[in-house]
Design a protein around this motif. Structure first.
Motif, PDB file in Angstrom:
ATOM      1  N   GLY A  76       0.795  -1.226   0.000  1.00 23.11           N
ATOM      2  CA  GLY A  76       0.000   0.000   0.000  1.00 23.11           C
ATOM      3  C   GLY A  76       0.825   1.272   0.000  1.00 23.11           C
ATOM      4  N   LEU A  77       2.132   1.168   0.208  1.00 17.66           N
ATOM      5  CA  LEU A  77       2.985   2.359   0.158  1.00 17.66           C
ATOM      6  C   LEU A  77       3.364   2.652  -1.285  1.00 17.66           C
ATOM      7  CD1 LEU A  77       5.482   1.794   3.116  1.00 17.66           C
ATOM      8  CD2 LEU A  77       3.537   3.348   3.051  1.00 17.66           C
ATOM      9  N   THR A  78       3.453   3.905  -1.627  1.00 16.58           N
ATOM     10  CA  THR A  78       3.880   4.297  -2.966  1.00 16.58           C
ATOM     11  C   THR A  78       5.408   4.259  -3.032  1.00 16.58           C
ATOM     12  OG1 THR A  78       4.050   6.639  -2.420  1.00 16.58           O
ATOM     13  CG2 THR A  78       1.892   5.836  -3.188  1.00 16.58           C
ATOM     14  N   VAL A  79       5.913   4.317  -4.236  1.00 18.62           N
ATOM     15  CA  VAL A  79       7.366   4.340  -4.423  1.00 18.62           C
ATOM     16  C   VAL A  79       7.959   5.582  -3.756  1.00 18.62           C
ATOM     17  CG1 VAL A  79       9.217   4.502  -6.143  1.00 18.62           C
ATOM     18  CG2 VAL A  79       7.277   2.977  -6.537  1.00 18.62           C
ATOM     19  N   ALA A  80       7.269   6.697  -3.855  1.00 18.46           N
ATOM     20  CA  ALA A  80       7.751   7.935  -3.232  1.00 18.46           C
ATOM     21  C   ALA A  80       7.807   7.794  -1.711  1.00 18.46           C
ATOM     22  CB  ALA A  80       6.853   9.106  -3.618  1.00 18.46           C
ATOM     23  N   GLN A  81       6.800   7.151  -1.132  1.00 18.21           N
ATOM     24  CA  GLN A  81       6.789   6.954   0.319  1.00 18.21           C
ATOM     25  C   GLN A  81       7.920   6.030   0.753  1.00 18.21           C
ATOM     26  OE1 GLN A  81       2.714   5.578   0.497  1.00 18.21           O
ATOM     27  NE2 GLN A  81       2.064   7.430   1.577  1.00 18.21           N
ATOM     28  N   ILE A  82       8.143   4.956  -0.005  1.00 19.49           N
ATOM     29  CA  ILE A  82       9.235   4.032   0.329  1.00 19.49           C
ATOM     30  C   ILE A  82      10.576   4.742   0.198  1.00 19.49           C
ATOM     31  CG2 ILE A  82      10.427   1.929  -0.399  1.00 19.49           C
ATOM     32  CD1 ILE A  82       7.663   0.756  -1.087  1.00 19.49           C
ATOM     33  N   SER A  83      10.733   5.560  -0.829  1.00 12.74           N
ATOM     34  CA  SER A  83      11.978   6.322  -1.003  1.00 12.74           C
ATOM     35  C   SER A  83      12.197   7.273   0.165  1.00 12.74           C
ATOM     36  CB  SER A  83      11.949   7.099  -2.313  1.00 12.74           C
ATOM     37  OG  SER A  83      11.898   6.217  -3.406  1.00 12.74           O
ATOM     38  N   ASP A  84      11.136   7.920   0.601  1.00 14.52           N
ATOM     39  CA  ASP A  84      11.210   8.834   1.747  1.00 14.52           C
ATOM     40  C   ASP A  84      11.611   8.067   3.010  1.00 14.52           C
ATOM     41  OD1 ASP A  84      10.925  11.305   3.139  1.00 14.52           O
ATOM     42  OD2 ASP A  84       8.913  10.673   3.793  1.00 14.52           O
ATOM     43  N   LEU A  85      11.012   6.905   3.212  1.00 14.48           N
ATOM     44  CA  LEU A  85      11.346   6.071   4.373  1.00 14.48           C
ATOM     45  C   LEU A  85      12.805   5.641   4.319  1.00 14.48           C
ATOM     46  CD1 LEU A  85      10.599   4.525   6.932  1.00 14.48           C
ATOM     47  CD2 LEU A  85       9.716   2.684   5.462  1.00 14.48           C
ATOM     48  N   ARG A  86      13.268   5.232   3.159  1.00 11.99           N
ATOM     49  CA  ARG A  86      14.677   4.823   3.013  1.00 11.99           C
ATOM     50  C   ARG A  86      15.615   5.976   3.361  1.00 11.99           C
ATOM     51  NH1 ARG A  86      13.658   1.081  -2.189  1.00 11.99           N
ATOM     52  NH2 ARG A  86      13.905  -0.908  -1.093  1.00 11.99           N
ATOM     53  N   LYS A  87      15.269   7.167   2.913  1.00 10.54           N
ATOM     54  CA  LYS A  87      16.099   8.344   3.200  1.00 10.54           C
ATOM     55  C   LYS A  87      16.176   8.598   4.699  1.00 10.54           C
ATOM     56  CE  LYS A  87      16.310  13.291   2.389  1.00 10.54           C
ATOM     57  NZ  LYS A  87      15.577  14.473   1.962  1.00 10.54           N
ATOM     58  N   LYS A  88      15.025   8.524   5.374  1.00 12.56           N
ATOM     59  CA  LYS A  88      14.991   8.743   6.825  1.00 12.56           C
ATOM     60  C   LYS A  88      15.793   7.670   7.564  1.00 12.56           C
ATOM     61  CE  LYS A  88      10.616  11.197   6.810  1.00 12.56           C
ATOM     62  NZ  LYS A  88       9.221  11.212   7.217  1.00 12.56           N
ATOM     63  N   GLU A 124      21.769   5.367   9.829  1.00 13.33           N
ATOM     64  CA  GLU A 124      22.641   4.259   9.444  1.00 13.33           C
ATOM     65  C   GLU A 124      21.899   2.926   9.396  1.00 13.33           C
ATOM     66  OE1 GLU A 124      26.318   4.318  11.627  1.00 13.33           O
ATOM     67  OE2 GLU A 124      26.310   6.501  11.663  1.00 13.33           O
ATOM     68  N   ALA A 125      20.695   2.975   8.866  1.00 10.85           N
ATOM     69  CA  ALA A 125      19.897   1.767   8.674  1.00 10.85           C
ATOM     70  C   ALA A 125      19.506   1.694   7.200  1.00 10.85           C
ATOM     71  CB  ALA A 125      18.663   1.789   9.560  1.00 10.85           C
ATOM     72  N   LEU A 126      19.154   0.502   6.772  1.00 13.91           N
ATOM     73  CA  LEU A 126      18.853   0.265   5.370  1.00 13.91           C
ATOM     74  C   LEU A 126      17.570  -0.540   5.260  1.00 13.91           C
ATOM     75  CD1 LEU A 126      20.098   0.393   2.441  1.00 13.91           C
ATOM     76  CD2 LEU A 126      21.062  -1.837   2.934  1.00 13.91           C
ATOM     77  N   LEU A 127      16.710  -0.173   4.319  1.00 14.11           N
ATOM     78  CA  LEU A 127      15.486  -0.915   4.058  1.00 14.11           C
ATOM     79  C   LEU A 127      15.681  -1.695   2.770  1.00 14.11           C
ATOM     80  CD1 LEU A 127      12.074  -0.594   4.805  1.00 14.11           C
ATOM     81  CD2 LEU A 127      12.319  -0.007   2.414  1.00 14.11           C
ATOM     82  N   VAL A 142      12.074   5.564  13.744  1.00 11.39           N
ATOM     83  CA  VAL A 142      11.762   6.112  12.429  1.00 11.39           C
ATOM     84  C   VAL A 142      10.575   5.358  11.825  1.00 11.39           C
ATOM     85  CG1 VAL A 142      12.607   6.325  10.046  1.00 11.39           C
ATOM     86  CG2 VAL A 142      14.081   6.983  11.948  1.00 11.39           C
ATOM     87  N   LEU A 143      10.582   4.034  11.945  1.00 15.17           N
ATOM     88  CA  LEU A 143       9.485   3.235  11.392  1.00 15.17           C
ATOM     89  C   LEU A 143       8.144   3.586  12.031  1.00 15.17           C
ATOM     90  CD1 LEU A 143      11.154  -0.281  11.112  1.00 15.17           C
ATOM     91  CD2 LEU A 143      10.435   1.197   9.236  1.00 15.17           C
ATOM     92  N   PHE A 144       8.113   3.658  13.348  1.00 14.33           N
ATOM     93  CA  PHE A 144       6.853   3.943  14.028  1.00 14.33           C
ATOM     94  C   PHE A 144       6.387   5.380  13.786  1.00 14.33           C
ATOM     95  CE2 PHE A 144       7.895   0.040  16.295  1.00 14.33           C
ATOM     96  CZ  PHE A 144       6.671  -0.611  16.215  1.00 14.33           C
ATOM     97  N   ASP A 145       7.324   6.317  13.692  1.00 18.89           N
ATOM     98  CA  ASP A 145       6.948   7.695  13.357  1.00 18.89           C
ATOM     99  C   ASP A 145       6.381   7.766  11.937  1.00 18.89           C
ATOM    100  OD1 ASP A 145       7.719   8.584  15.838  1.00 18.89           O
ATOM    101  OD2 ASP A 145       9.652   9.395  15.164  1.00 18.89           O
ATOM    102  N   PHE A 146       7.015   7.034  11.026  1.00 16.63           N
ATOM    103  CA  PHE A 146       6.566   7.003   9.637  1.00 16.63           C
ATOM    104  C   PHE A 146       5.192   6.334   9.540  1.00 16.63           C
ATOM    105  CE2 PHE A 146       6.414   5.484   5.258  1.00 16.63           C
ATOM    106  CZ  PHE A 146       6.888   6.584   4.560  1.00 16.63           C
ATOM    107  N   ALA A 147       4.978   5.288  10.335  1.00 23.34           N
ATOM    108  CA  ALA A 147       3.710   4.549  10.305  1.00 23.34           C
ATOM    109  C   ALA A 147       2.540   5.396  10.824  1.00 23.34           C
ATOM    110  CB  ALA A 147       3.832   3.264  11.114  1.00 23.34           C
TER     111      ALA A 147
END
Length: 171
Positions: A36-48, A53-56, A99-104
């Motif tokens: 359900g996440l868009t590519v833009a949202q996933i890219s934003d999450l990866r950046k955050k 120093e974490a990787l999705l 970061v994950l919970f804030d993003f969620a």
């Protein structure tokens, strides 16, 4: 337990080895559902996440199962169902979880399934609690401010005494 064919195709063997190499550099893994996440949202999450120093990484579940089994990381197969993205952290994985919970909160499509943190399996609730613990850098900053507090008070007191004496001498 991963489903293993008797004779793996070379491409699949290479993909599993690639997955193991990607996982080898990291200590902690958090499993998320990203449907359900868009590519833009996933890219934003990866950046955050990169800021901490974490990787999705999105990996085929079966490849991830085999890689984790070969790395002697057990009991994560339950989290490798459906569309799964794995957040990998070297240290301060609680910052990545935060970061994950804030993003969620802003993107309800992201769901944290659980994780493998500090050689222990965490369910979603435990990961959420873990995300609220201060990170290593924050703890060091808190300790340093606690140590600096009394020294700063002594310095201020001594400076006030010197200022008072210099004013008395000037009069």
């Amino acid at each position: 337990m991963a489903i293993m064919a008797k004779a793996l195709q070379p491409a699949k063997t290479a993909a599993i080895e690639e997955t193991k190499k990607a996982f080898a550099d990291y200590n902690d893994f958090i499993f998320t559902e990203y449907r359900g996440l868009t590519v833009a949202q996933i890219s934003d999450l990866r950046k955050k996440l990169r800021e901490h120093e974490a990787l999705l990484k999105v990996v085929k579940n079966n490849f991830a199962r085999v890689a984790f089994e070969e790395m002697k990381i057990e009991n994560v197969a339950d989290y490798l169902t459906g569309p799964t993205a794995i957040v990998m952290a070297k240290e301060d994985s609680n910052e990545a979880a935060k970061v994950l919970f804030d993003f969620a909160k802003d993107n309800e499509a992201l769901k944290v399934k659980g994780g493998y943190v500090q050689n222990e399996i965490y369910d979603s609730a435990k990961i959420e609690s873990y995300s609220k613990v201060p990170g290593k850098k924050q703890l060091i900053a808190m300790l340093m401010s606690t140590i600096n507090g009394p020294v700063q008070k002594i310095a201020a007191t001594l400076q006030a005494y010197v200022d008072k004496k210099s004013q008395e001498g000037a009069q």
